[in-house]
Design an enzyme around this catalytic site. Structure first.
Site, mmCIF file in Angstrom:
data_model
loop_
_atom_site.group_PDB
_atom_site.id
_atom_site.type_symbol
_atom_site.label_atom_id
_atom_site.label_comp_id
_atom_site.label_asym_id
_atom_site.label_seq_id
_atom_site.Cartn_x
_atom_site.Cartn_y
_atom_site.Cartn_z
ATOM 1 N N MET A 145 -11.072 -29.280 127.909
ATOM 2 C CA MET A 145 -10.597 -30.660 127.992
ATOM 3 C C MET A 145 -9.193 -30.706 128.582
ATOM 4 S SD MET A 145 -12.200 -32.993 125.046
ATOM 5 C CE MET A 145 -11.037 -32.631 123.748
ATOM 6 N N LEU A 171 -4.212 -26.946 129.513
ATOM 7 C CA LEU A 171 -4.581 -25.562 129.276
ATOM 8 C C LEU A 171 -3.405 -24.741 128.746
ATOM 9 C CD1 LEU A 171 -6.741 -24.890 132.471
ATOM 10 C CD2 LEU A 171 -7.433 -25.840 130.264
ATOM 11 N N HIS A 217 -6.998 -20.943 126.502
ATOM 12 C CA HIS A 217 -7.893 -21.221 127.631
ATOM 13 C C HIS A 217 -7.785 -20.115 128.684
ATOM 14 C CE1 HIS A 217 -6.926 -25.416 126.160
ATOM 15 N NE2 HIS A 217 -8.235 -25.426 126.104
ATOM 16 N N GLY A 267 -14.020 -20.320 122.814
ATOM 17 C CA GLY A 267 -13.086 -19.674 121.910
ATOM 18 C C GLY A 267 -13.557 -19.682 120.467
ATOM 19 N N LYS A 272 -3.144 -21.192 119.039
ATOM 20 C CA LYS A 272 -2.876 -22.030 120.202
ATOM 21 C C LYS A 272 -3.807 -23.238 120.182
ATOM 22 C CE LYS A 272 -0.167 -19.240 122.895
ATOM 23 N NZ LYS A 272 1.014 -19.588 123.709
#
Length: 282
Positions: free
Chosen positions: A30, A33, A37, A148, A185
């Site tokens: 989405m 980043l 990512h 992830g 993150k």
């Protein structure tokens, strides 16, 4: 690197790659980043001949009063990062490209999987996730797709969707990437004030504490999750959404740490909802 705004552009490029016998990896995002990512993109570049990164804030996975409009966006940063990492194509469509005005078709898992954990307070979220990921799979037709482990419930649900819908796609799970101080993150970390950013460390500290308890032999889920809740509750800026242990494949609650178990949490720091987890594997 090519930037595509339309489905037909993506399909034409993928067709050209396929004619050359090249393999294709997909990294659905989405946007906004970060290093998490980036780790997915690196894996795709390493494992596939060509890599497509989608950058699309998907409206169908946001419920009323959630942060769709406020969700952070920085496409220039995203495209530059993708190029630096070796991605070959970035798919950055408008919502109108992905969803017709009268769209009425969704992909939804009807088991209890989407009703657990995040699904308890975000009841339409995983229907939106499954729908957009299914659409991306149909557009890109990748050999592999990279997700992830931080979004562990999403990962399990997508694996089930791929199995049930007979997609010929390998789902590759990549480890959680953390800041130097341990915080997982997340694009939503940008919402945090300095005080909230410091308070948010309670998530990772509690995850590490839970891992230590399991490694030291704790198998009682109630004792484990209660200790984790107690630790979070000592942080004044934290408000628990859930701290639970579930079967890592089915997402069903478990009473004992046995086999593959996901220990997951969602915690509000101020108004920002953050998630974290760890996996216990048999």
């Amino acid at each position: 690197m090519e930037i595509a705004a339309t489905i037909e552009q993506v399909r034409a490029q993928v067709r050209a790659w396929r004619q050359k016998g090249l393999t294709v990896g997909l990294v659905p995002t989405m946007g906004y980043l970060h290093e998490g990512h980036a780790s997915l993109i690196r894996q795709s570049v390493a494992q596939c001949d060509r890599t497509v990164v989608s950058v699309f804030v998907n409206p169908t996975q946001f419920g009323p009063n959630e942060d769709l409009e406020a969700y952070p966006r920085d496409f220039d940063h995203d495209s530059n990062l993708c190029q630096s990492l070796g991605a070959d194509l970035v798919f950055h469509p408008e919502a109108s490209e992905m969803y017709a005005p009268d769209a009425a078709t969704y992909v939804e898992i009807l088991s209890d999987m989407p009703k657990q954990l995040c699904g308890k307070t975000r009841p339409i979220h995983f229907r939106g996730v499954c729908t957009v990921v299914s659409k991306l799979f149909n557009i890109v037709l990748p050999d592999k797709a990279f997700f992830g482990q931080k979004d562990a419930q999403q990962l399990a649900i997508i694996r089930r969707m791929v199995r049930d819908m007979s997609y010929g796609i390998e789902i590759v799970s990549c480890p959680i990437v953390r800041e130097a101080d341990g915080l997982a993150k997340s694009s939503r970390n940008t919402y945090l004030s300095p005080a909230e950013r410091q308070a948010a460390l309670v998530l990772s500290k509690t995850i590490f504490m839970g891992q230590d308890m399991v490694q030291n032999g704790e198998t009682d889920v109630h004792k484990l999750t209660q200790a984790m809740r107690d630790a979070i509750s000592r942080e004044p800026l934290a408000r628990i959404d859930y701290v639970e242990a579930v079967n890592a494949v089915t997402m069903e609650p478990v009473a004992q740490i046995h086999g593959a178990v996901l220990v997951a949490m969602a915690v509000y720091i101020g108004k920002t909802r953050l998630i974290d987890n760890f996996l216990v594997e048999a």
